[in-house]
Design a protein around this motif. Structure first.
Motif, PDB file in Angstrom:
ATOM      1  N   LEU A 282       9.239   4.594   6.010  1.00 22.67           N
ATOM      2  CA  LEU A 282       8.470   4.953   7.191  1.00 22.67           C
ATOM      3  C   LEU A 282       9.146   6.137   7.879  1.00 22.67           C
ATOM      4  O   LEU A 282      10.381   6.196   7.953  1.00 22.67           O
ATOM      5  CB  LEU A 282       8.383   3.778   8.168  1.00 22.67           C
ATOM      6  N   VAL A 283       8.342   7.059   8.373  1.00 24.80           N
ATOM      7  CA  VAL A 283       8.890   8.239   9.038  1.00 24.80           C
ATOM      8  C   VAL A 283       8.251   8.368  10.424  1.00 24.80           C
ATOM      9  O   VAL A 283       7.073   8.071  10.616  1.00 24.80           O
ATOM     10  CB  VAL A 283       8.651   9.523   8.217  1.00 24.80           C
ATOM     11  N   ARG A 284       9.050   8.806  11.371  1.00 23.33           N
ATOM     12  CA  ARG A 284       8.565   9.074  12.732  1.00 23.33           C
ATOM     13  C   ARG A 284       9.093  10.425  13.150  1.00 23.33           C
ATOM     14  O   ARG A 284      10.300  10.698  13.053  1.00 23.33           O
ATOM     15  CB  ARG A 284       9.047   7.981  13.694  1.00 23.33           C
ATOM     16  N   ASN A 285       8.202  11.297  13.621  1.00 27.28           N
ATOM     17  CA  ASN A 285       8.560  12.656  13.997  1.00 27.28           C
ATOM     18  C   ASN A 285       9.211  13.389  12.823  1.00 27.28           C
ATOM     19  O   ASN A 285      10.202  14.103  12.972  1.00 27.28           O
ATOM     20  CB  ASN A 285       9.494  12.671  15.214  1.00 27.28           C
ATOM     21  N   ALA A 286       8.641  13.203  11.654  1.00 26.21           N
ATOM     22  CA  ALA A 286       9.090  13.870  10.432  1.00 26.21           C
ATOM     23  C   ALA A 286       7.931  13.831   9.446  1.00 26.21           C
ATOM     24  O   ALA A 286       6.959  13.098   9.653  1.00 26.21           O
ATOM     25  CB  ALA A 286      10.326  13.191   9.846  1.00 26.21           C
ATOM     26  N   GLY A 287       8.036  14.611   8.374  1.00 23.70           N
ATOM     27  CA  GLY A 287       6.950  14.652   7.395  1.00 23.70           C
ATOM     28  C   GLY A 287       7.474  14.618   5.982  1.00 23.70           C
ATOM     29  O   GLY A 287       8.433  15.326   5.641  1.00 23.70           O
ATOM     30  N   ALA A 288       6.859  13.784   5.142  1.00 23.68           N
ATOM     31  CA  ALA A 288       7.247  13.722   3.736  1.00 23.68           C
ATOM     32  C   ALA A 288       6.723  14.953   3.004  1.00 23.68           C
ATOM     33  O   ALA A 288       5.552  15.308   3.135  1.00 23.68           O
ATOM     34  CB  ALA A 288       6.699  12.451   3.095  1.00 23.68           C
ATOM     35  N   ARG A 289       7.586  15.604   2.251  1.00 24.03           N
ATOM     36  CA  ARG A 289       7.177  16.747   1.428  1.00 24.03           C
ATOM     37  C   ARG A 289       6.905  16.329  -0.011  1.00 24.03           C
ATOM     38  O   ARG A 289       5.963  16.795  -0.633  1.00 24.03           O
ATOM     39  CB  ARG A 289       8.263  17.820   1.447  1.00 24.03           C
ATOM     40  N   GLU A 290       7.750  15.482  -0.536  1.00 25.26           N
ATOM     41  CA  GLU A 290       7.605  15.019  -1.921  1.00 25.26           C
ATOM     42  C   GLU A 290       7.996  13.552  -1.977  1.00 25.26           C
ATOM     43  O   GLU A 290       8.839  13.088  -1.198  1.00 25.26           O
ATOM     44  CB  GLU A 290       8.494  15.815  -2.884  1.00 25.26           C
ATOM     45  N   LEU A 291       7.400  12.832  -2.926  1.00 23.92           N
ATOM     46  CA  LEU A 291       7.723  11.423  -3.140  1.00 23.92           C
ATOM     47  C   LEU A 291       7.669  11.138  -4.631  1.00 23.92           C
ATOM     48  O   LEU A 291       6.708  11.506  -5.307  1.00 23.92           O
ATOM     49  CB  LEU A 291       6.745  10.535  -2.374  1.00 23.92           C
ATOM     50  N   ASP A 292       8.710  10.502  -5.145  1.00 21.24           N
ATOM     51  CA  ASP A 292       8.771  10.149  -6.563  1.00 21.24           C
ATOM     52  C   ASP A 292       9.356   8.751  -6.705  1.00 21.24           C
ATOM     53  O   ASP A 292      10.122   8.290  -5.843  1.00 21.24           O
ATOM     54  CB  ASP A 292       9.650  11.134  -7.345  1.00 21.24           C
ATOM     55  N   THR A 293       8.978   8.085  -7.783  1.00 20.43           N
ATOM     56  CA  THR A 293       9.634   6.831  -8.144  1.00 20.43           C
ATOM     57  C   THR A 293      10.625   7.101  -9.255  1.00 20.43           C
ATOM     58  O   THR A 293      10.414   7.987 -10.096  1.00 20.43           O
ATOM     59  CB  THR A 293       8.618   5.771  -8.591  1.00 20.43           C
ATOM     60  N   VAL A 294      11.727   6.353  -9.264  1.00 21.25           N
ATOM     61  CA  VAL A 294      12.773   6.528 -10.268  1.00 21.25           C
ATOM     62  C   VAL A 294      13.202   5.156 -10.779  1.00 21.25           C
ATOM     63  O   VAL A 294      13.196   4.174 -10.037  1.00 21.25           O
ATOM     64  CB  VAL A 294      13.998   7.277  -9.702  1.00 21.25           C
ATOM     65  N   GLU A 295      13.568   5.098 -12.026  1.00 23.54           N
ATOM     66  CA  GLU A 295      14.047   3.843 -12.601  1.00 23.54           C
ATOM     67  C   GLU A 295      15.464   3.555 -12.110  1.00 23.54           C
ATOM     68  O   GLU A 295      16.327   4.445 -12.111  1.00 23.54           O
ATOM     69  CB  GLU A 295      14.024   3.911 -14.126  1.00 23.54           C
ATOM     70  N   ILE A 296      15.679   2.316 -11.697  1.00 22.29           N
ATOM     71  CA  ILE A 296      17.008   1.846 -11.313  1.00 22.29           C
ATOM     72  C   ILE A 296      17.439   0.843 -12.382  1.00 22.29           C
ATOM     73  O   ILE A 296      16.955  -0.297 -12.400  1.00 22.29           O
ATOM     74  CB  ILE A 296      16.987   1.173  -9.929  1.00 22.29           C
ATOM     75  N   PRO A 297      18.318   1.229 -13.304  1.00 21.99           N
ATOM     76  CA  PRO A 297      18.684   0.334 -14.407  1.00 21.99           C
ATOM     77  C   PRO A 297      19.202  -1.011 -13.903  1.00 21.99           C
ATOM     78  O   PRO A 297      20.062  -1.070 -13.023  1.00 21.99           O
ATOM     79  CB  PRO A 297      19.788   1.107 -15.144  1.00 21.99           C
ATOM     80  N   GLY A 298      18.630  -2.089 -14.444  1.00 26.54           N
ATOM     81  CA  GLY A 298      19.045  -3.431 -14.069  1.00 26.54           C
ATOM     82  C   GLY A 298      18.286  -4.025 -12.901  1.00 26.54           C
ATOM     83  O   GLY A 298      18.467  -5.203 -12.580  1.00 26.54           O
ATOM     84  N   SER A 299      17.417  -3.236 -12.257  1.00 36.01           N
ATOM     85  CA  SER A 299      16.641  -3.732 -11.129  1.00 36.01           C
ATOM     86  C   SER A 299      15.221  -4.039 -11.568  1.00 36.01           C
ATOM     87  O   SER A 299      14.725  -3.495 -12.563  1.00 36.01           O
ATOM     88  CB  SER A 299      16.617  -2.696  -9.999  1.00 36.01           C
ATOM     89  N   ASP A 300      14.541  -4.899 -10.804  1.00 34.87           N
ATOM     90  CA  ASP A 300      13.127  -5.177 -11.063  1.00 34.87           C
ATOM     91  C   ASP A 300      12.219  -4.383 -10.124  1.00 34.87           C
ATOM     92  O   ASP A 300      11.022  -4.653 -10.027  1.00 34.87           O
ATOM     93  CB  ASP A 300      12.827  -6.670 -10.962  1.00 34.87           C
ATOM     94  N   HIS A 301      12.787  -3.426  -9.415  1.00 32.58           N
ATOM     95  CA  HIS A 301      12.042  -2.490  -8.583  1.00 32.58           C
ATOM     96  C   HIS A 301      12.322  -1.072  -9.061  1.00 32.58           C
ATOM     97  O   HIS A 301      13.435  -0.769  -9.515  1.00 32.58           O
ATOM     98  CB  HIS A 301      12.491  -2.541  -7.117  1.00 32.58           C
ATOM     99  N   LEU A 302      11.352  -0.180  -8.941  1.00 28.21           N
ATOM    100  CA  LEU A 302      11.629   1.240  -9.013  1.00 28.21           C
ATOM    101  C   LEU A 302      12.201   1.695  -7.682  1.00 28.21           C
ATOM    102  O   LEU A 302      11.883   1.146  -6.624  1.00 28.21           O
ATOM    103  CB  LEU A 302      10.350   2.030  -9.315  1.00 28.21           C
TER     104      LEU A 302
END
Length: 313
Positions: A282-302
């Motif tokens: 979540l961002v407040r008084n800011a703006g997302a320019r880019e968003l990517d998902t990445v693999e985290i080895p050993g995790s069940d979440h990106l």
């Protein structure tokens, strides 16, 4: 028959999307409600082909409501400011079982400035230090704990006003000091209780208390430029009404801000693509320019990597 079933599924999705979730099964249905809503147009087509006009009309009405609900989330937000950029990675480490060298590799390859980790165990904390994380991001506020409770924040830049408290799990926050008259955004690492398969009571309480927490963080950030970044595993998607209720007082979800609210992060590592997005920044008084998902080895979440444009200094 198939058209009718898809129409009922879309109607169920619309109902679940609209109502706060109070039980674990409703949380689960709500989490997938945007998927269910997308079945409406297919139901219309099948019912028209079956010459079931009344049923097709009912499915069309549901589809119209679905479009009205979902279309604004694809519009995105205003263009990001031309201020300094901060790259944030948030990731759930699956009870501390994620590979520390893999995490450090992602931090290095993505040029991460701020790292937010959930389910940080003492063993993983030590492994990250051995893998060189503290050389890349030397400033920290961490509370490593067994199981799902641990939390941690690492920064390339010095930190100030470090704080910690807890809902079901601890959360930590700090101001990132970029220096040279630049903004000093407040960053929060957060992890909501899991609503499934156990009863959702803790999750419901966390999501009820979180708006007040966000208001307090925003008030504390006012003297320092008002920028707030809140990242973590919310165990909630855009389909959950309680999550959408957080997006007030200037807070935006970075994925929705880019018109990508369907970005999925869970589950990962099971041979199938992730189905739902429960990790957010979540961002407040800011703006997302880019968003990517990445693999985290050993995790069940990106992991979620977001490049955030801060207001000009």
């Amino acid at each position: 028959m198939l058209g009718a079933l898809l129409g009922v599924a879309a109607l169920l999705g619309l109902a679940a999307h609209s109502q706060p979730s109070g039980s674990n099964w409703l949380v689960a249905v709500s989490a997938f409600s945007t998927h269910l809503l997308s079945l409406g147009p297919l139901a219309v087509v099948l019912l028209v082909l079956a010459h079931l006009r009344v049923a097709a009309l009912a499915a069309a009405v549901v589809t119209a409501f679905a479009v009205a609900v979902l279309a604004p989330t694809y519009a995105g937000g205003p263009a990001a400011d031309d201020g300094p950029e901060l790259t944030v990675l948030t990731a759930n480490t699956r009870l501390g079982e994620a590979d520390p060298e893999g995490i450090v590799s992602v931090v290095r390859s993505s040029s991460v400035d701020v790292l937010l980790l959930q389910e940080l165990s003492p063993g993983l904390r030590d492994g990250l230090a051995d893998a060189g994380l503290d050389q890349l991001l030397p400033h920290t506020v961490v509370e490593p704990l067994p199981g799902a409770a641990g939390i941690g924040l690492w920064s390339r830049y010095p930190l100030a006003d470090e704080q910690g408290s807890r809902l079901t799990f601890p959360w930590v926050s700090a101001r990132v000091l970029l220096g040279d008259g630049l903004p000093s955004p407040t960053v929060v690492a957060f992890h909501a209780a899991g609503p499934w398969p156990q009863p959702a009571d803790d999750w419901v309480r966390d999501m009820a208390k979180l708006p007040g927490l966000l208001d307090e963080v925003a008030a504390d950030a006012e003297p320092h430029g008002s920028t707030v970044l809140v990242g973590g595993d919310f165990n909630a998607t855009w389909g959950n009404a309680q999550f959408r209720a957080l997006l007030g007082d200037g807070y935006r979800d970075s994925a929705e801000q880019l018109g990508r609210q369907w970005t999925a992060t869970f589950p990962s590592g099971y041979g199938v693509p992730p189905l739902i997005g429960i990790d957010h920044l979540l961002v407040r008084n800011a703006g997302a320019r880019e968003l990517d998902t990445v693999e985290i080895p050993g995790s069940d979440h990106l992991g979620l990597v977001v490049r955030v444009a801060l207001p000009p200094g």
